[in-house]
Design a protein around this motif. Structure first.
Motif, mmCIF file in Angstrom:
data_model
loop_
_atom_site.group_PDB
_atom_site.id
_atom_site.type_symbol
_atom_site.label_atom_id
_atom_site.label_comp_id
_atom_site.label_asym_id
_atom_site.label_seq_id
_atom_site.Cartn_x
_atom_site.Cartn_y
_atom_site.Cartn_z
ATOM 1 N N TYR A 89 -21.749 -2.992 -38.770
ATOM 2 C CA TYR A 89 -22.259 -1.624 -38.816
ATOM 3 C C TYR A 89 -22.109 -0.889 -37.481
ATOM 4 N N THR A 90 -22.394 -1.600 -36.370
ATOM 5 C CA THR A 90 -22.457 -0.913 -35.090
ATOM 6 C C THR A 90 -22.242 -1.914 -33.967
ATOM 7 N N THR B 162 -25.900 7.355 -36.770
ATOM 8 C CA THR B 162 -26.244 7.611 -38.168
ATOM 9 C C THR B 162 -27.740 7.905 -38.270
ATOM 10 N N ILE C 263 -22.241 5.064 -33.928
ATOM 11 C CA ILE C 263 -20.962 4.971 -34.626
ATOM 12 C C ILE C 263 -19.882 4.654 -33.592
ATOM 13 N N PRO D 206 -16.378 2.702 -34.132
ATOM 14 C CA PRO D 206 -15.460 1.898 -34.954
ATOM 15 C C PRO D 206 -14.580 0.944 -34.156
ATOM 16 N N ALA E 265 -22.897 3.313 -43.717
ATOM 17 C CA ALA E 265 -23.733 4.149 -42.857
ATOM 18 C C ALA E 265 -24.892 4.726 -43.656
ATOM 19 N N GLN F 65 -20.558 12.820 -42.809
ATOM 20 C CA GLN F 65 -20.588 11.816 -41.744
ATOM 21 C C GLN F 65 -20.187 10.449 -42.293
ATOM 22 N N ARG F 66 -20.663 10.111 -43.473
ATOM 23 C CA ARG F 66 -20.310 8.818 -44.068
ATOM 24 C C ARG F 66 -18.826 8.772 -44.421
ATOM 25 N N TYR G 24 -17.146 8.056 -41.316
ATOM 26 C CA TYR G 24 -17.471 6.687 -40.899
ATOM 27 C C TYR G 24 -16.524 5.701 -41.590
ATOM 28 N N THR H 246 -12.784 6.094 -40.305
ATOM 29 C CA THR H 246 -12.498 5.539 -38.985
ATOM 30 C C THR H 246 -12.630 4.018 -38.967
ATOM 31 N N HIS H 247 -13.517 3.477 -39.787
ATOM 32 C CA HIS H 247 -13.655 2.018 -39.807
ATOM 33 C C HIS H 247 -12.524 1.354 -40.593
ATOM 34 N N SER I 196 -18.458 10.537 -50.421
ATOM 35 C CA SER I 196 -17.864 9.279 -49.954
ATOM 36 C C SER I 196 -17.367 8.430 -51.117
#
Length: 449
Positions: A298-299, A322, A328, A330, A357, A372-373, A376, A379-380, A433
């Protein structure tokens, strides 16, 4: 962005790369008093004043106990290849030595429906809902609980065999031991350094005891274990040792005995007065060849040594976070996978079994705009692709979570789902998402046909 973008040379475009969604039993099922289930430590913990935000509990949760059919249909509609779920130990072995046929059949109907819809099934045997009757005898502080888990794993694998595509013994033993028995912020709420490490050893022993039964009873299934990892970065050059120790205690402590047959020496030295009794042969039991390892990411954390020489986490307020307050970052996913690949010469194929997230998500006019999710995940996935291109073998990725659910001590305030749940009506609404995930997977499927 209406779909996640995968470049034309992305390793994630391979048809054999698995995409899925994940949930866990206590977080979504509800039906806490139904189907022969008896209480778990989380049922008990939720009744402790102040233990869970808003005094929330999992009695109903997402009512997956009754709505599982529509949920599986929804999963298929997302275009994923696999569904990762966990089984509730107290639903299957509700009393010591007693098997609940109704509990086994509950999961069998879910597994059968997934297979009928072309979905592979990844099952986690333990996602933290220890039967309360075992906690009453000491829980994971009692070595006997490891042998009770062995029995439970034997029951499940004898019943399902190869019908389950992939078995994971444990989900995040770090959380089950450290959060539950060391820091007391998860069930059963015990605080103690020695208790944290003792419960951790018994959890890993449970994993090792279960593996031969899983191999024997499901010889064609995959067998592994799932670890969470929050890679540490030094605040300054003088804090490199702090970051190395943070990793050692945070996830090498759980992975090393499985992959190397030993515990990290740095932790044995630093925590010598808190070490559990490790009997002769224990590490031989824990050390096991796995078909895969699940990584939940996650982080990251940034650490330093404080004035007492203790590891201190240093917040990074200028970076994006988040809703739950996690940074955040990645790049840490790429770095983590490369570090693991370097550390373990016998590293089996990896799956990202959780990544996601939390957001402050509201459903407005039937839509949930969780940009934002979306970013997330984008980028991940890019960070994951970079690790694979650098030589790490990763065979799949599971988004956490399929839908909003009971987020442990945070209750229902923290929403990790790609599907919004109205807890009053149980209405499910695909967030942006989920739509972006679905559209990417549909495009990928068309390419590979």
């Amino acid at each position: 962005m209406n779909k996640f973008q995968l470049p034309s040379d992305s390793k994630l475009r391979r048809p054999e790369f698995l995409f899925g969604v994940a949930t866990s039993s206590y977080q979504i099922e509800g039906g806490a008093q139904l189907g022969g289930r008896t209480p778990s430590i989380w049922d008990t913990f939720c009744n402790k004043p102040g233990a869970v935000d808003n005094a929330d509990n999992g009695d109903v949760a997402c009512d997956h106990f009754h709505l599982w059919q529509q949920d599986i249909e929804m999963i298929q509609g997302l275009g994923v290849d696999a569904y990762r779920l966990s089984m509730a130990w107290p639903r299957i072995v509700p009393h010591d030595g007693q098997v609940n046929e109704e509990g086994l059949k509950f999961y069998e109907q879910i597994i059968d429906e997934c297979h009928a819809r072309g979905l592979k099934v990844f099952v986690t045997l333990y996602h933290w809902d220890l039967p309360q009757y075992l906690e009453d005898k000491g829980g994971w502080l009692n070595r006997e609980t490891a042998y009770k888990f062995e029995y439970y794993a034997q029951v499940v694998s004898e019943y399902f065999g190869d019908k389950i595509d992939s078995y994971a013994t444990l989900n995040e033993p770090f959380c089950a031991s450290y959060l539950g028995y060391r820091w007391g912020i998860h069930a059963p709420g015990i605080k103690g350094e020695r208790e944290g490490f003792l419960s951790a050893h018994h959890l890993m022993l449970a994993h090792g005891l279960a593996m031969p039964h899983l191999r024997k009873n499901a010889p064609n299934s995959m067998h592994g274990c799932v670890f969470n990892a929050t890679p540490a970065y030094p605040l300054n050059d003088s804090d490199i040792a702090a970051a190395e120790y943070s990793d050692a205690e945070g996830f090498h402590w759980f992975m090393d005995p499985v992959l190397k047959g030993e515990y990290p020496q740095a932790v044995l030295d630093r925590q010598s007065h808190n070490m559990p009794m490790i009997l002769e042969g224990d590490l031989d039991i824990i050390r096991s060849d796995l078909d895969f390892i699940g990584i939940n990411f996650y982080t990251r954390c940034v650490v330093r040594f404080d004035e007492n020489g203790d590891i201190q986490e240093v917040p990074q307020p200028t970076n994006e976070h988040t809703f739950i307050g996690w940074e955040i970052y990645p790049q840490a996913l790429t770095d983590l996978l490369l570090r693991l690949n370097e550390r373990y010469d016998n590293l089996p194929p990896l799956y990202i079994t959780e990544n996601g997230a939390a957001g402050e998500d509201n459903c407005v006019n039937g839509e949930v705009n969780d940009q934002q999710r979306v970013m997330y995940f984008q980028t991940h996935l890019e960070a994951l692709d970079a690790a694979i291109k650098a030589g790490v073998k990763v065979d799949g990725y599971f988004a956490w979570s399929l839908m909003d659910n009971f987020e442990w001590a945070y209750g229902y305030k923290q929403r990790f789902g790609i599907v919004h749940v109205d807890y009053q009506t149980q209405k499910r609404t695909l967030k942006q998402s989920a739509l972006a995930y679905r559209n990417m997977l549909l495009e990928r499927r068309e390419e590979n046909q």
